[in-house]
Design a protein around this motif. Structure first.
Motif, PDB file in Angstrom:
ATOM      1  N   GLU A 226       0.841  -1.193   0.000  1.00 54.24           N
ATOM      2  CA  GLU A 226       0.000   0.000   0.000  1.00 54.24           C
ATOM      3  C   GLU A 226       0.878   1.247   0.000  1.00 54.24           C
ATOM      4  O   GLU A 226       2.098   1.162   0.162  1.00 54.24           O
TER       5      GLU A 226
ATOM      6  N   SER B 199       4.212   2.073   2.113  1.00 59.83           N
ATOM      7  CA  SER B 199       4.646   0.745   2.548  1.00 59.83           C
ATOM      8  C   SER B 199       5.519   0.152   1.455  1.00 59.83           C
ATOM      9  O   SER B 199       5.513   0.615   0.324  1.00 59.83           O
TER      10      SER B 199
ATOM     11  N   HIS C 153       1.029  -8.687   1.934  1.00 54.42           N
ATOM     12  CA  HIS C 153       0.336  -7.408   1.848  1.00 54.42           C
ATOM     13  C   HIS C 153       0.913  -6.455   2.899  1.00 54.42           C
ATOM     14  O   HIS C 153       0.579  -6.555   4.078  1.00 54.42           O
TER      15      HIS C 153
ATOM     16  N   ARG D 242       1.222  -3.133   4.914  1.00 52.70           N
ATOM     17  CA  ARG D 242       0.354  -2.038   5.346  1.00 52.70           C
ATOM     18  C   ARG D 242       1.020  -1.331   6.511  1.00 52.70           C
ATOM     19  O   ARG D 242       1.400  -1.968   7.481  1.00 52.70           O
TER      20      ARG D 242
END
Length: 161
Positions: A37, A40, A57, A59
């Motif tokens: 994201e 990040s 992922h 974040r």
């Protein structure tokens, strides 16, 4: 513990989005998602192997996978994390804002979260058992059966690591 079978990926490729850095000799199986994201990043070092259908992922910070780490099929890493050098995450392991120390091993189906008490972790490392507790997010080690056999197999399959 019964783990559900992984569905075959729709594509024979992986997908990366955001600030993702991958070393040239990393092996990434089909269906892997690497998502960083805004503000990040994901860094994947040399000799890493990421299994089928894994999702990484980032974040609120960085996910760093250090050299020689092995992530089995279906691994999920969310938030901020460091997977240490030569660590091995078992199939369907989930890490949420938690790190694994160098040489650490998680059992298949493990759930490790910074919000969970450290006694729920199933991690083993090559560190001596009598070491002092750490104040970081690295999970505390417990016994994992088959670690020695796994390490011998990994050495025979990947002698240059």
């Amino acid at each position: 513990m019964h783990l559900p079978p992984l569905e075959p990926p729709i594509s024979d490729r992986y997908f990366a989005s955001g600030e993702v850095t991958i070393a040239a000799d990393v092996v990434i199986a089909p269906g892997v998602l690497l998502i960083a994201e805004a503000d990040s990043r994901i860094e994947i070092a040399s000799g890493v192997c990421i299994g089928l259908g894994s999702v990484i992922h980032a974040r609120g910070g960085a996910i760093i996978i250090q050299a020689g780490a092995l992530l089995a099929a279906g691994v999920l890493i969310v938030g901020q994390s460091i997977v240490g050098r030569q660590a091995c995450l078992g199939a369907s392991t989930t890490l949420v804002n938690t790190s694994i120390e160098a040489g650490g091993v998680t059992a298949p189906g493990s759930l490790l979260s910074a919000e969970m008490p450290p006694t729920t972790a199933t991690v083993s490392s090559s560190e001596p058992a009598g070491r002092s507790p750490q104040s970081s997010a690295i999970a505390h080690p417990t016994k994992v059966y088959g670690k020695e056999q796994f390490l011998r197999m990994r050495q025979s399959m990947f002698p240059d690591r």
